[in-house]
Design an enzyme around this catalytic site. Structure first.
Site, short mmCIF file in Angstrom:
data_model
loop_
_atom_site.label_atom_id
_atom_site.label_comp_id
_atom_site.label_asym_id
_atom_site.label_seq_id
_atom_site.Cartn_x
_atom_site.Cartn_y
_atom_site.Cartn_z
N ASP A 266 3.66 -0.55 -6.64
CA ASP A 266 4.25 -1.13 -8.08
C ASP A 266 4.76 -2.73 -7.95
O ASP A 266 4.96 -3.30 -8.81
CB ASP A 266 5.23 -0.48 -8.49
CG ASP A 266 4.89 1.22 -9.09
OD1 ASP A 266 3.26 1.02 -9.28
OD2 ASP A 266 5.41 2.23 -8.92
N HIS A 384 1.05 4.22 -15.83
CA HIS A 384 0.16 3.29 -15.09
C HIS A 384 -1.06 4.07 -15.15
O HIS A 384 -1.29 5.24 -15.15
CB HIS A 384 0.91 3.33 -13.75
CG HIS A 384 2.02 2.76 -13.61
ND1 HIS A 384 2.87 2.60 -12.48
CD2 HIS A 384 2.99 2.04 -14.37
CE1 HIS A 384 3.77 2.16 -12.53
NE2 HIS A 384 3.99 1.83 -13.79
N ASP A 386 -3.21 3.77 -12.81
CA ASP A 386 -3.79 4.71 -11.56
C ASP A 386 -3.22 6.17 -11.73
O ASP A 386 -3.52 6.84 -10.63
CB ASP A 386 -3.22 4.01 -10.32
CG ASP A 386 -1.45 4.07 -10.23
OD1 ASP A 386 -0.87 4.32 -11.05
OD2 ASP A 386 -1.11 3.72 -9.05
N CYS A 559 0.64 5.21 -5.35
CA CYS A 559 2.00 4.55 -5.62
C CYS A 559 2.76 3.97 -4.57
O CYS A 559 3.45 3.08 -4.58
CB CYS A 559 2.86 5.60 -6.71
SG CYS A 559 1.96 6.09 -8.17
#
Length: 577
Positions: A266, A384, A386, A559
Site C-alpha cells: 500500500d 482496493h 487487488d 497487501c
C-alpha cells in the site's frame, strides 16, 4: 571569376573583371566568413548523438519515429545526506552525468566570430521548469540554463570543434505538462548601441521526458519486500520459505523503519524510467503516509534508484490512495490498438464516495504509455482492486489469465461438497480464536448469500469493463471461489476467509493466502480447487498462513508484500499513437 582557392581553410575569393577585348581592368579579393553551427542530440534513439539529424527539432512516436529523450534525474548519487539529484543544481559526482542526456554543439568556421557576434543558448520560462543544462567547459560542470538563467552565451571554439552539454530532467509529465521540451541555440548579430542583438540563425532540439512505467506480474521478479512486525512471524517464515524456493531475494523492512506498518504494497509502487543510454528503477511513493512513510526515500532512493511522489491537495487522502489500489495489466491488444506495456488499473467510486486522489490520477494519466482503466472498488471496505483481481502468466492465448474473485464459484463449490455428503466439513477448523463454520451453515445463511449476490454484481460490472478495455474473452478469465462478508460499520465488503486472489506472483510460482477451507479427504477443498485451476497453466501454488496477522486486519499476502521486477524489453518510445 578566376577560381576559388584550392586551400580548404582559405577564406578568400579572387574576382577579376575583363573588357570585351579580353584585357583585364580590375581585380577584387572578397573575404568570406562562413560558419557551420549545429546543436545535436540523439534524435534517432540509438544511444549516439548524430550530426544535424533533420528530425531533431520534433518528436514522433513509434518504431519509425524520432526525437531525443531525457530522464528525470530522480535518483541520488549520494548515499548519505541524500536527496534526489534533480533537487540539487550542482553535479556532485561525474557518475551523475549518465542520468542526463548528452547534447553536442558542433561548429566549423573561422578561428573566431566577427566582432560583436556571439552564440547564445536559450529556453522558455515554462520549459526551464522541466530541464536544466550543464556544460563541460570546466571540471565542475557549471549550469548554463535553469529557472534563473533562461539565456546564456556559449563559447565558439573556432575551426572545427565540439562542446558537450548535459540535459537533466526535473519533473515527470503531468496534467500541466505534456512531456515535450525545446532548447534553442542562436547566432546573434550586433546592430548598434542601445539596440539588442538580432538572431540571424537559430537551431533547436526537442526532448521528451521519459514516463514512469509500471511492471505487471508477468515480468521476472528481482526483489521481494516484506515488513517484520511483532506479530507476523508465521507470515514472515512462510514468505521467506516461498521466496527462497523461487530463487529470489527477500528484503525485510524491520520495525524500526516500518513503525508497525505492515502494508508494504500500500505504501509504494515499483516502476522504472528508460532511455537509449540509461534505465533505472523508480519508486512511486503513495500519499497514504503510514508508518512506512519514510521507507521509499530513506531506504530505496540511491544511486540508480529513483524516487517520485505526489502530495494530495488539502490532505484529501482515503484508503483508495493506497497502492493495493494500483495495478497494471500485461501487454494487450484491444480492437487492433496495441498496448505493449499494458494498462494501468485503478479503483474509484461510481458515482460518489471515496476516490483515489486527483493528483495521483493526473500523474498516472499523464505518463500516457499505459493508459489507465478505472474500476469500481468503493464497494469494498478497504477499497482496493487487488482484493478481487490479479494477473498470472499463462503459456497460451494472450500469455496471461485474469483471475477474478467469484462468490458464485464459491457457492458452486460448496454446493457440490454438500451434494457429495460433505456438508459438515468445517472452515477455520483448528484456528485459534476462530469459530469453525460448516459448509451447510454457509449455504443456509441467507444474509451471507444476499451480501455475496451484491458483491458478485459489483465484480461482474468490473468484469465487463476489463473485458472491454483489455480485449479479453471469457476464456481469458478464471473465477476463484471466494466469499465476502459485510463489514457492519462501513457497510462495505471484506473477504470472509483469506482472499486467494490477493497473491504474490514470482514467475511460475504463486504465493497464495492459505484459505483454511473445509477439509475433504484430508485436504482443503479450496486449496485443491485453486491448485487444479493454476496447475493447468503450469503454475505452482504455495499457501502462506496470513490469517492472524493480515487477514484479520482485512489484508492478505499481496497487501503485505511488494515486488520489484525487470523492465520491459519493449521500448516505450516505440508505442504508436
Amino acid at each position: 571569376m578566376s577560381r576559388a582557392s584550392e586551400h580548404e581553410n582559405d577564406s578568400k575569393l579572387s574576382v577579376t573583371y575583363y573588357e570585351e577585348s579580353g584585357a583585364g581592368i580590375a581585380k577584387v579579393v572578397v573575404h568570406l566568413t562562413a560558419v557551420e553551427i549545429s546543436l545535436d542530440v540523439d534524435a534517432d534513439r540509438d544511444g549516439t548523438v548524430e550530426k544535424n539529424n533533420p528530425h531533431k527539432g520534433s518528436w514522433k512516436w513509434g518504431p519509425n519515429g524520432h526525437g531525443a529523450i531525457v530522464l528525470v534525474n530522480c535518483d541520488s548519487e549520494r548515499s548519505y545526506w541524500k536527496e534526489p539529484d534533480n533537487e540539487d543544481d550542482h553535479i556532485s559526482k561525474v557518475s551523475d552525468l549518465k542520468d542526463m542526456s548528452l547534447m553536442v554543439l558542433r561548429t566549423r568556421g573561422p578561428a573566431k566570430l566577427p566582432e560583436g557576434y556571439k552564440l547564445t543558448m536559450h529556453i522558455s520560462q515554462e520549459d526551464a521548469k522541466t530541464v536544466r543544462v550543464f556544460h563541460s567547459f570546466t571540471k565542475d560542470y557549471p549550469l548554463v540554463l535553469s529557472r534563473e538563467v533562461l539565456s546564456q552565451e556559449v563559447p565558439y571554439l573556432g575551426g572545427e570543434g565540439e562542446l558537450n552539454f548535459y540535459v537533466e530532467g526535473l519533473r515527470f509529465p503531468d496534467k500541466d505538462f505534456d512531456g515535450l521540451v525545446t532548447i534553442n541555440l542562436s547566432l546573434l548579430e550586433p546592430i548598434c548601441d542601445g539596440i539588442p542583438e538580432t538572431p540571424i540563425f537559430t537551431d533547436k532540439v526537442v526532448f521528451r521526458v521519459a514516463p514512469w512505467i509500471m511492471t505487471p506480474n508477468t515480468l521476472p521478479p528481482v526483489e521481494v519486500f516484506v515488513c517484520s512486525t511483532r506479530d507476523n512471524y508465521q507470515f514472515l517464515k512462510g514468505m521467506n520459505n516461498f521466496v527462497s524456493k523461487c530463487g529470489q531475494k527477500l528484503k525485510i523492512c524491520y520495525e524500526y523503519m516500518n513503525r508497525g506498518d505492515r502494508w508494504m504494497q500500500d505504501e509504494l509502487e515499483f516502476g522504472y524510467i528508460d532511455s537509449p543510454h540509461q534505465c533505472f528503477p523508480v519508486v512511486l511513493d503513495s500519499p497514504r503516509d503510514g508508518g512506512l512513510q519514510g521507507f521509499s526515500y530513506e531506504e530505496l532512493l540511491g544511486p540508480d534508484f529513483g524516487y517520485v511522489t505526489r502530495v494530495a491537495r488539502n490532505n484529501d487522502v482515503s484508503s483508495l490512495d493506497s497502492f493495493g489500489n494500483l495495478e497494471v495489466s500485461p501487454p494487450v491488444t484491444v480492437n487492433g490498438k496495441e498496448y505493449p506495456l499494458g494498462r494501468i488499473i485503478i479503483g474509484v467510486a461510481f458515482p460518489t464516495g471515496r476516490n483515489m486522489t486527483e493528483v495521483v490520477q493526473e500523474f498516472l494519466w499523464a505518463q500516457k504509455v499505459q493508459k489507465p482503466i478505472a474500476l469500481f472498488s468503493d464497494w469494498l471496505s478497504v477499497g482496493h482492486v487487488d482484493e478481487f483481481m490479479t494477473f498470472v502468466p499463462a503459456p497460451d492465448r494472450k500469455g496471461f489469465r485474469l483471475l477474478l474473485a467469484s462468490p458464485d464459484a464459491a457457492y458452486k463449490l460448496f454446493k457440490g461438497l454438500q451434494n457429495d455428503g460433505h456438508g459438515d466439513a468445517k472452515l477455520f477448523d483448528g484456528l485459534k480464536d476462530e469459530k469453525p463454520v460448516t459448509v451447510d451453515e454457509i449455504l443456509h445463511d441467507e444474509t451471507l448469500r444476499s451480501e455475496n449476490n451484491y458483491v458478485q454484481s459489483c465484480i461482474d460490472w468490473n468484469r465487463d469493463v476489463l473485458k472491454r478495455e483489455l480485449g479479453l474473452d471469457e476464456d481469458d478469465i478464471i473465477d476463484l471461489p471466494i466469499l465476502f462478508k459485510d463489514e457492519q460499520e462501513a457497510r462495505r465488503a471484506a473477504a470472509y476467509y483469506p482472499d486467494m486472489v490477493n497473491m504474490i506472483v514470482l514467475g511460475k510460482n504463486l504465493g497464495i493466502p492459505k484459505p483454511f477451507g473445509p477439509r475433504v479427504n484430508g485436504r482443503c477443498a479450496l486449496e485443491a480447487e485453486m491448485c487444479s485451476l493454476m496447475e493447468a497453466l503450469g503454475l505452482k501454488c504455495t499457501f502462506i498462513d496470513d490469517f492472524a496477522s493480515y487477514h484479520k486486519m482485512m489484508g492478505e499476502v499481496h497487501c503485505g508484500s511488494n515486488v520489484r521486477r525487470k523492465p520491459f524489453d519493449f521500448k516505450w518510445w516505440n508505442v504508436e499513437f
